[in-house]
Design an enzyme around this catalytic site. Sequence first.
Site: not given
Length: 303
Positions: A70, A75, A90, A183
Site C-alpha cells: 500500500g 502486508v 502488517k 472499510d
Amino acid sequence: MTHDHPADFEEIARRFSHLWQALNEGSPGTRQILVDRVRDALDRGEARVRDADCQIVANSFMLETLIHDGAATRVYRARHRDLGTFHAIKMPLPDHADDPVLRKLMLREAEIGMALRHPHIAVTQSVLRLADGRPALVMEWLGSRLAELLHERPLSLGEVTSVMTSVLSGLEAIHAAGFVHCDLSPLNLLAGDDLSSLKIADFGIALERGCRHDEFDLAFAGQPDFASPEQMAGQPLDERSDLYATGCLLSLLLSRCDEESDGSEALKALANHLSQQDPQARPENARAALHLLGGSAKRPVGA
C-alpha cells in the site's frame, strides 16, 4: 556442486550428539560459551541458506511473501520460525516509521482487533515492535481475499448467501461492540477454500459509533466504490454506513453469480434496500439486515 549423502547426515548427527552432550554435561560457564557460539554460528550462516528477499522480524517471524503493498503499509505472509505456523503481518513502510498519525491508527487498529472475537472476524494475535520502532500487527493467516476469489470463477446463489451471512454475522459483533468498520469490501474479506468460513479483516479506519474520520486527521478514509454517502461527506458514522457497503458488496456478488431465479431477484431487492442513499431508508443494524437476508433466501420476491 555438492551432493548430500546419507554419510554426510550421519556425520552431522554425530557432531550434533557430541555438541548436545557437551551442553548438558559441561559446567554452567562452559555451557553458556557453547550456547553463544552456536547462536552466533547459526545467525551468521542463516543468510547463506535462506532467500535473500526474506526478512526476520522480532527474531521469530520470517516474512515470506508480500501480499499487499500500500501507500503507507505492507502486508506479508509470515512463518513462525519455531512453530511453523503462517500469519499475516502488517507494518508501516520504513519511510513512514516516524509518522505519528499512522502509528496511532495502527495501534488503535490492534486494540480494536484484539478486543473482537467472533468466528467471522479475522483474529489480531499480537503487536510487535520492530527494531526501528515501527509497530507490526500479527494476524491469523486465511489464504485468500474475496477479491481474488471473485476473479477465479462465478459464484452460485448459495455461495452468495453464505458470504453475506458471514459478513453480516461478523458485522453484528462489530456493531454490538460499538464500532463501525468503515472499510468493508472484497479486499478486506478473507477466506480459505470454504466461503462459509469468510472473515472480516482490517480495522485500520474503524470508528466508534458517532465519530468522524477527521478526528484522526484523515480527510477521507475508505474505498469510494463502497463508502456510504455520509462517509464520503466526512459525517459522523453509525452501523448503517457499513450496511451501505454491504449492499454494494451484495450487488457485486450477484453480478458474479451464474444463477437467475426468484431467489436472486429477492437478493437484488435486498442489495438495493441496503444501499439506499439516505441512511434512514436502510435497516437499523446488521442484525436487522441478517434477518432480512434470511427472508430473501427463503421466499420469492413479492411473496
